[in-house]
Design a protein around this motif. Structure first.
Motif, PDB file in Angstrom:
ATOM      1  N   ASP A   1       0.838  -1.185   0.000  1.00 45.75           N
ATOM      2  CA  ASP A   1       0.000   0.000   0.000  1.00 45.75           C
ATOM      3  C   ASP A   1       0.874   1.235   0.000  1.00 45.75           C
ATOM      4  O   ASP A   1       2.049   1.180   0.312  1.00 45.75           O
ATOM      5  N   THR A   2       0.280   2.352  -0.362  1.00 47.13           N
ATOM      6  CA  THR A   2       1.011   3.602  -0.374  1.00 47.13           C
ATOM      7  C   THR A   2       0.522   4.545   0.706  1.00 47.13           C
ATOM      8  O   THR A   2       1.176   5.511   0.995  1.00 47.13           O
ATOM      9  N   ASP A   3      -0.604   4.267   1.320  1.00 47.83           N
ATOM     10  CA  ASP A   3      -1.167   5.145   2.348  1.00 47.83           C
ATOM     11  C   ASP A   3      -1.494   4.378   3.622  1.00 47.83           C
ATOM     12  O   ASP A   3      -2.359   4.788   4.382  1.00 47.83           O
ATOM     13  N   ALA A   4      -0.855   3.253   3.849  1.00 45.92           N
ATOM     14  CA  ALA A   4      -1.126   2.408   5.019  1.00 45.92           C
ATOM     15  C   ALA A   4      -2.579   1.945   5.050  1.00 45.92           C
ATOM     16  O   ALA A   4      -3.128   1.672   6.098  1.00 45.92           O
ATOM     17  N   ASP A   5      -3.224   1.883   3.908  1.00 43.92           N
ATOM     18  CA  ASP A   5      -4.581   1.354   3.799  1.00 43.92           C
ATOM     19  C   ASP A   5      -4.464  -0.012   3.159  1.00 43.92           C
ATOM     20  O   ASP A   5      -4.207  -0.123   1.972  1.00 43.92           O
ATOM     21  N   ARG A   6      -4.639  -1.037   3.943  1.00 37.52           N
ATOM     22  CA  ARG A   6      -4.356  -2.384   3.482  1.00 37.52           C
ATOM     23  C   ARG A   6      -5.577  -3.074   2.914  1.00 37.52           C
ATOM     24  O   ARG A   6      -6.706  -2.721   3.220  1.00 37.52           O
ATOM     25  N   MET A   7      -5.303  -4.090   2.117  1.00 35.47           N
ATOM     26  CA  MET A   7      -6.369  -4.949   1.604  1.00 35.47           C
ATOM     27  C   MET A   7      -5.863  -6.372   1.605  1.00 35.47           C
ATOM     28  O   MET A   7      -4.662  -6.613   1.604  1.00 35.47           O
ATOM     29  N   GLN A   8      -6.790  -7.301   1.616  1.00 38.25           N
ATOM     30  CA  GLN A   8      -6.461  -8.718   1.523  1.00 38.25           C
ATOM     31  C   GLN A   8      -7.117  -9.276   0.270  1.00 38.25           C
ATOM     32  O   GLN A   8      -8.246  -8.904  -0.055  1.00 38.25           O
TER      33      GLN A   8
ATOM     34  N   TRP B   1     -11.589   3.112   3.890  1.00 37.32           N
ATOM     35  CA  TRP B   1     -11.950   3.361   2.493  1.00 37.32           C
ATOM     36  C   TRP B   1     -13.413   3.763   2.337  1.00 37.32           C
ATOM     37  O   TRP B   1     -13.866   4.008   1.233  1.00 37.32           O
ATOM     38  N   ARG B   2     -14.181   3.801   3.439  1.00 32.21           N
ATOM     39  CA  ARG B   2     -15.601   4.172   3.340  1.00 32.21           C
ATOM     40  C   ARG B   2     -15.741   5.546   2.727  1.00 32.21           C
ATOM     41  O   ARG B   2     -14.901   6.417   2.920  1.00 32.21           O
ATOM     42  N   GLY B   3     -16.822   5.747   2.007  1.00 36.05           N
ATOM     43  CA  GLY B   3     -17.084   7.049   1.402  1.00 36.05           C
ATOM     44  C   GLY B   3     -17.277   6.928  -0.087  1.00 36.05           C
ATOM     45  O   GLY B   3     -18.196   6.275  -0.548  1.00 36.05           O
ATOM     46  N   ALA B   4     -16.398   7.542  -0.829  1.00 38.76           N
ATOM     47  CA  ALA B   4     -16.499   7.577  -2.285  1.00 38.76           C
ATOM     48  C   ALA B   4     -16.333   6.176  -2.876  1.00 38.76           C
ATOM     49  O   ALA B   4     -15.727   5.302  -2.262  1.00 38.76           O
TER      50      ALA B   4
ATOM     51  N   ALA C   1     -17.524  -1.427  -0.061  1.00 31.46           N
ATOM     52  CA  ALA C   1     -17.960  -2.577   0.726  1.00 31.46           C
ATOM     53  C   ALA C   1     -16.699  -3.148   1.351  1.00 31.46           C
ATOM     54  O   ALA C   1     -15.628  -3.097   0.738  1.00 31.46           O
ATOM     55  N   GLU C   2     -16.789  -3.672   2.566  1.00 32.15           N
ATOM     56  CA  GLU C   2     -15.599  -4.256   3.186  1.00 32.15           C
ATOM     57  C   GLU C   2     -15.136  -5.487   2.431  1.00 32.15           C
ATOM     58  O   GLU C   2     -13.959  -5.811   2.424  1.00 32.15           O
TER      59      GLU C   2
END
Length: 87
Positions: A4-11, A29-32, A54-55
């Motif tokens: 990640d580039t903004d410490a916002d992770r995904m699996q 990531w909620r929002g847009a 969505a999560e």
């Protein structure tokens, strides 16, 4: 494997997988809406989609051949990149 580039992770799973990919993103990531981009290992864009937050997001991959791909999730200035393999 995700970076990640903004410490916002995904699996990403299953990895390696087959006909679909499940993407879990953090609540940050909620929002847009999220822009999803799949490219091959040569950087060629294969598939793009805009998805409401969505999560857990399920992406069908029936049209992709076996190989290694990269998924990029973008929302405004936030970006997360992960690699996945299709058997």
């Amino acid at each position: 494997e995700a970076s990640d580039t903004d410490a916002d992770r995904m699996q990403l799973y299953p990895n390696p997988g087959g006909d679909h990919l499940v993407v879990e993103v953090e609540k940050k990531w909620r929002g847009a809406p999220l822009q999803l981009r799949i490219s091959d290992i040569h950087g060629r864009m294969i598939q793009t989609a805009t998805h409401s937050y969505a999560e857990v997001i399920r992406i069908p991959l029936n049209n992709l051949l076996s190989g290694t791909y990269q998924l990029e999730v973008i929302q405004g200035s936030k970006r997360s990149i992960g690699r996945f393999v299709i058997k």
